[in-house]
Design an enzyme around this catalytic site. Structure first.
Site, PDB file in Angstrom:
ATOM      1  N   ARG A  16       0.833  -1.206   0.000  1.00 29.31           N
ATOM      2  CA  ARG A  16       0.000   0.000   0.000  1.00 29.31           C
ATOM      3  C   ARG A  16       0.873   1.264   0.000  1.00 29.31           C
ATOM      4  O   ARG A  16       1.010   1.937  -1.010  1.00 29.31           O
ATOM      5  CB  ARG A  16      -0.944  -0.038   1.217  1.00 29.31           C
ATOM      6  CG  ARG A  16      -2.059   0.984   1.199  1.00 29.31           C
ATOM      7  CD  ARG A  16      -1.670   2.348   1.692  1.00 29.31           C
ATOM      8  NE  ARG A  16      -1.124   2.360   3.043  1.00 29.31           N
ATOM      9  CZ  ARG A  16      -0.543   3.433   3.586  1.00 29.31           C
ATOM     10  NH1 ARG A  16      -0.434   4.559   2.903  1.00 29.31           N
ATOM     11  NH2 ARG A  16      -0.028   3.388   4.803  1.00 29.31           N
ATOM     12  N   ASP A  17       1.551   1.545   1.111  1.00 26.27           N
ATOM     13  CA  ASP A  17       2.363   2.775   1.214  1.00 26.27           C
ATOM     14  C   ASP A  17       3.485   2.729   0.170  1.00 26.27           C
ATOM     15  O   ASP A  17       3.849   3.750  -0.430  1.00 26.27           O
ATOM     16  CB  ASP A  17       2.944   2.861   2.634  1.00 26.27           C
ATOM     17  CG  ASP A  17       3.377   4.260   3.026  1.00 26.27           C
ATOM     18  OD1 ASP A  17       3.905   4.978   2.166  1.00 26.27           O
ATOM     19  OD2 ASP A  17       3.216   4.638   4.198  1.00 26.27           O
ATOM     20  N   HIS A 208       5.084   4.801  12.786  1.00 26.21           N
ATOM     21  CA  HIS A 208       5.155   4.694  11.320  1.00 26.21           C
ATOM     22  C   HIS A 208       6.176   5.734  10.847  1.00 26.21           C
ATOM     23  O   HIS A 208       5.838   6.905  10.692  1.00 26.21           O
ATOM     24  CB  HIS A 208       3.743   4.978  10.779  1.00 26.21           C
ATOM     25  CG  HIS A 208       3.581   4.939   9.298  1.00 26.21           C
ATOM     26  ND1 HIS A 208       2.902   3.917   8.643  1.00 26.21           N
ATOM     27  CD2 HIS A 208       3.969   5.792   8.323  1.00 26.21           C
ATOM     28  CE1 HIS A 208       2.879   4.152   7.350  1.00 26.21           C
ATOM     29  NE2 HIS A 208       3.523   5.297   7.120  1.00 26.21           N
ATOM     30  N   HIS A 210       8.887   7.250   8.213  1.00 26.15           N
ATOM     31  CA  HIS A 210       9.514   7.319   6.880  1.00 26.15           C
ATOM     32  C   HIS A 210      10.977   7.687   7.110  1.00 26.15           C
ATOM     33  O   HIS A 210      11.320   8.345   8.092  1.00 26.15           O
ATOM     34  CB  HIS A 210       8.768   8.313   6.004  1.00 26.15           C
ATOM     35  CG  HIS A 210       7.455   7.750   5.498  1.00 26.15           C
ATOM     36  ND1 HIS A 210       7.329   7.168   4.263  1.00 26.15           N
ATOM     37  CD2 HIS A 210       6.245   7.631   6.094  1.00 26.15           C
ATOM     38  CE1 HIS A 210       6.079   6.721   4.108  1.00 26.15           C
ATOM     39  NE2 HIS A 210       5.407   6.998   5.209  1.00 26.15           N
ATOM     40  N   CYS A 241       4.152   9.197   0.451  1.00 30.04           N
ATOM     41  CA  CYS A 241       2.795   9.622   0.124  1.00 30.04           C
ATOM     42  C   CYS A 241       2.872  10.587  -1.057  1.00 30.04           C
ATOM     43  O   CYS A 241       3.604  11.574  -1.009  1.00 30.04           O
ATOM     44  CB  CYS A 241       2.172  10.313   1.334  1.00 30.04           C
ATOM     45  SG  CYS A 241       0.559  11.002   0.956  1.00 30.04           S
TER      46      CYS A 241
HETATM   47  P1  HMG Z   1     -12.681  14.110  -3.617  1.00 33.89           P
HETATM   48  O1  HMG Z   1     -12.311  14.315  -5.065  1.00 33.89           O
HETATM   49  O2  HMG Z   1     -12.765  15.300  -2.728  1.00 33.89           O
HETATM   50  O3  HMG Z   1     -14.021  13.244  -3.483  1.00 33.89           O
HETATM   51  O4  HMG Z   1     -11.638  13.068  -3.015  1.00 33.89           O
HETATM   52  P2  HMG Z   1     -15.523  13.601  -3.762  1.00 33.89           P
HETATM   53  O5  HMG Z   1     -16.305  13.025  -2.640  1.00 33.89           O
HETATM   54  O6  HMG Z   1     -15.706  15.060  -4.109  1.00 33.89           O
HETATM   55  O7  HMG Z   1     -15.849  12.737  -5.086  1.00 33.89           O
HETATM   56  C1  HMG Z   1     -15.262  13.048  -6.365  1.00 33.89           C
HETATM   57  C2  HMG Z   1     -15.296  11.797  -7.231  1.00 33.89           C
HETATM   58  O8  HMG Z   1     -14.463  10.779  -6.669  1.00 33.89           O
HETATM   59  C3  HMG Z   1     -16.686  11.154  -7.356  1.00 33.89           C
HETATM   60  O9  HMG Z   1     -16.755  10.560  -8.640  1.00 33.89           O
HETATM   61  C4  HMG Z   1     -16.652  10.098  -6.306  1.00 33.89           C
HETATM   62  O10 HMG Z   1     -17.547   9.039  -6.551  1.00 33.89           O
HETATM   63  C5  HMG Z   1     -15.227   9.598  -6.408  1.00 33.89           C
HETATM   64  P3  HMG Z   1     -17.508  11.232  -9.884  1.00 33.89           P
HETATM   65  O11 HMG Z   1     -18.913  11.439  -9.385  1.00 33.89           O
HETATM   66  O12 HMG Z   1     -16.778  12.537 -10.132  1.00 33.89           O
HETATM   67  O13 HMG Z   1     -17.326  10.245 -10.978  1.00 33.89           O
HETATM   68  N1  HMG Z   1     -14.746   8.989  -5.154  1.00 33.89           N
HETATM   69  C6  HMG Z   1     -14.259   7.738  -5.052  1.00 33.89           C
HETATM   70  N2  HMG Z   1     -14.033   6.777  -5.968  1.00 33.89           N
HETATM   71  C7  HMG Z   1     -13.547   5.612  -5.516  1.00 33.89           C
HETATM   72  N3  HMG Z   1     -13.222   5.378  -4.216  1.00 33.89           N
HETATM   73  C8  HMG Z   1     -13.418   6.320  -3.287  1.00 33.89           C
HETATM   74  C9  HMG Z   1     -13.962   7.563  -3.695  1.00 33.89           C
HETATM   75  N4  HMG Z   1     -14.259   8.701  -3.025  1.00 33.89           N
HETATM   76  C10 HMG Z   1     -14.740   9.552  -3.922  1.00 33.89           C
HETATM   77  N5  HMG Z   1     -13.096   6.082  -2.012  1.00 33.89           N
HETATM   78  C11 HMG Z   1     -10.770  11.466  -1.456  1.00 33.89           C
HETATM   79  C12 HMG Z   1     -11.633  12.705  -1.651  1.00 33.89           C
HETATM   80  C13 HMG Z   1     -10.535  11.269   0.025  1.00 33.89           C
HETATM   81  C14 HMG Z   1     -11.503  10.263  -2.034  1.00 33.89           C
HETATM   82  C15 HMG Z   1      -9.441  11.686  -2.217  1.00 33.89           C
HETATM   83  O14 HMG Z   1      -8.857  12.852  -1.755  1.00 33.89           O
HETATM   84  C16 HMG Z   1      -8.494  10.531  -2.031  1.00 33.89           C
HETATM   85  O15 HMG Z   1      -8.714   9.448  -2.556  1.00 33.89           O
HETATM   86  N6  HMG Z   1      -7.389  10.777  -1.276  1.00 33.89           N
HETATM   87  C17 HMG Z   1      -6.478   9.704  -0.915  1.00 33.89           C
HETATM   88  C18 HMG Z   1      -5.060  10.128  -1.002  1.00 33.89           C
HETATM   89  C19 HMG Z   1      -4.192   8.974  -0.559  1.00 33.89           C
HETATM   90  O16 HMG Z   1      -4.505   7.816  -0.778  1.00 33.89           O
HETATM   91  N7  HMG Z   1      -3.070   9.305   0.079  1.00 33.89           N
HETATM   92  C20 HMG Z   1      -2.146   8.296   0.563  1.00 33.89           C
HETATM   93  C21 HMG Z   1      -2.648   7.529   1.735  1.00 33.89           C
HETATM   94  S1  HMG Z   1      -2.372   8.345   3.284  1.00 33.89           S
HETATM   95  C22 HMG Z   1      -0.688   8.088   3.597  1.00 33.89           C
HETATM   96  O17 HMG Z   1       0.028   7.597   2.774  1.00 33.89           O
HETATM   97  C23 HMG Z   1      -0.146   8.407   4.973  1.00 33.89           C
HETATM   98  C24 HMG Z   1       0.102   7.166   5.830  1.00 33.89           C
HETATM   99  O18 HMG Z   1       0.996   6.258   5.194  1.00 33.89           O
HETATM  100  C25 HMG Z   1       0.661   7.549   7.209  1.00 33.89           C
HETATM  101  C26 HMG Z   1       1.866   8.483   7.117  1.00 33.89           C
HETATM  102  O19 HMG Z   1       2.869   8.149   6.439  1.00 33.89           O
HETATM  103  O20 HMG Z   1       1.766   9.552   7.725  1.00 33.89           O
HETATM  104  C27 HMG Z   1      -1.232   6.406   6.054  1.00 33.89           C
HETATM  105 MG    MG Z   2       3.156   6.426   5.234  1.00 36.67          MG
END
Ligand code: HMG
Ligand code: MG
Length: 302
Positions: A16-17, A208, A210, A241
């Site tokens: 995932r990450d 966690h 990095h 990320c």
């Molecule tokens: P958004 O664009 O604000 O969402 O994204 P929305 O609610 O306005 O919807 C827009 C469109 O996206 C719609 O589709 C929704 O259906 C679709 P349309 O009507 O335009 O065709 N949509 C989705 N589709 C599939 N799956 C979903 C989903 N949600 C909405 N779940 C959202 C908001 C949160 C979804 C977006 O910003 C996002 O996906 N962000 C994730 C970013 C990410 O994955 N970052 C990395 C993970 S966190 C990390 O790495 C840190 C960690 O490791 C810890 C650390 O290191 O600190 C955990």
């Molecule tokens: Mg991370």
């Protein structure tokens, strides 16, 4: 006085990450083989993927296919990330038995990573939590930027502790404290963990790190002294990320397990098999592992 744990549960986050931060999206078959190899190494928690927006993280758009293809070993947990109701429903449809939610201690990072303020992201998490409760699914909570933010710099530790407490009260069984961009150093890490542990019991906390500045193992050692017993890591040191400027790999699982075993701390993991899983994925990414142990083996083979 140190308080080292007798055993540590390593939460493996490479699929995932790690893969969310690679330029190229690997085929689902390769991800499935990586996860199955990680399972064979004795890991008890392996994050599989993320049900986030495929527009935001195209590398993990095949999360359902990967979930369907892995050989789930009895006793092994296979969590997936779910950022909102849509992600949670997709995760449940794919048969997820555990999910992870994520929030940040920095407003700017929250906005960049999830297109939501901290308060809005907590509201989304509430929806995920209520679906999880209805369906008896455990939820892990991530809190990012606990030692610094790529956009805001220093982060107030009392805000970190409050948010960790909030996630725990919402029902997360464990809070993983993320040094998202690897800015922490050992005494700062200890200070942060001590502050959070005043609100959330140590047994419910994970770390966690990095490794952007080469501090991850030193930070982990410092936190082990305080008794933390759950540590996130990624084979070959993959990770980062896409929405955290300057973030690079997680602490490498192989190097972490070498450290833990050297200290007499049990993990249940076969270090050789774990290192080989890292080599496997690096062969498909066409580059050398970021782990020291992986590099030793890689050089012997190339
Ligand atoms: P958004 O664009 O604000 O969402 O994204 P929305 O609610 O306005 O919807 C827009 C469109 O996206 C719609 O589709 C929704 O259906 C679709 P349309 O009507 O335009 O065709 N949509 C989705 N589709 C599939 N799956 C979903 C989903 N949600 C909405 N779940 C959202 C908001 C949160 C979804 C977006 O910003 C996002 O996906 N962000 C994730 C970013 C990410 O994955 N970052 C990395 C993970 S966190 C990390 O790495 C840190 C960690 O490791 C810890 C650390 O290191 O600190 C955990
Ligand atoms: Mg991370």
């Amino acid at each position: 006085m140190n308080n080292f744990p007798e055993s540590v549960r390593v939460v493996e986050v490479s699929a995932r990450d790690g893969l969310q931060n690679e330029k190229q999206a690997l085929p689902a078959t390769i991800k499935i083989e990586l996860i199955d190899r990680l399972g064979e190494s004795g890991l008890s928690t392996i994050e599989v993927s993320s049900f986030v927006s495929p527009r935001w993280v195209p590398q993990l758009a095949d999360a359902a296919e990967v979930m369907a293809g892995i050989r789930k070993k009895p006793g092994v947990r296979y969590p997936v990330l779910a950022p909102n109701e849509k992600g949670m429903r997709r995760a449940m449809a794919a048969g997820a038995g555990e999910v992870a939610v994520f929030a940040a201690a920095s407003e700017t990072f929250s906005q960049k990573n999830t297109n939501a303020s901290i308060a809005e992201s907590l509201q989304r998490i509430e929806t995920v939590m209520s679906l999880a409760k209805e369906n008896n699914l455990p939820v892990r909570g991530y809190l990012s930027c606990v030692l610094g933010c790529p956009y805001e710099g220093d982060i107030d530790l009392s805000a970190v502790a409050e948010l960790a407490d909030r996630l725990a009260r919402m029902g997360c069984y464990e809070i993983s404290l993320g040094d998202t961009i690897g800015v922490g150093t050992p005494l700062a890490a200890q200070n942060m963990l001590t502050t959070v542990a005043e609100k959330v019991p140590m047994k419910n906390l994970a770390i966690h790190f990095h490794d952007t500045r080469g501090q991850a193992l030193a930070n982990i050692f410092a936190c082990l002294e305080l008794g933390v017993s759950v540590i996130d890591a990624s084979v070959a040191g993959l990770g980062g990320c896409p929405y955290a400027k300057g973030a690079s790999g997680n602490v490498a699982s192989e190097d972490l397990v070498y450290l833990l075993h050297g200290m007499g701390i049990e993990t249940g993991i076969d270090l050789d098999a774990l290192t080989d899983a890292g080599l496997f994925i690096c062969q498909h990414l066409d580059r050398m592992p970021g782990s020291r142990l992986g590099q030793i083996k890689w050089r012997l083979q190339h």
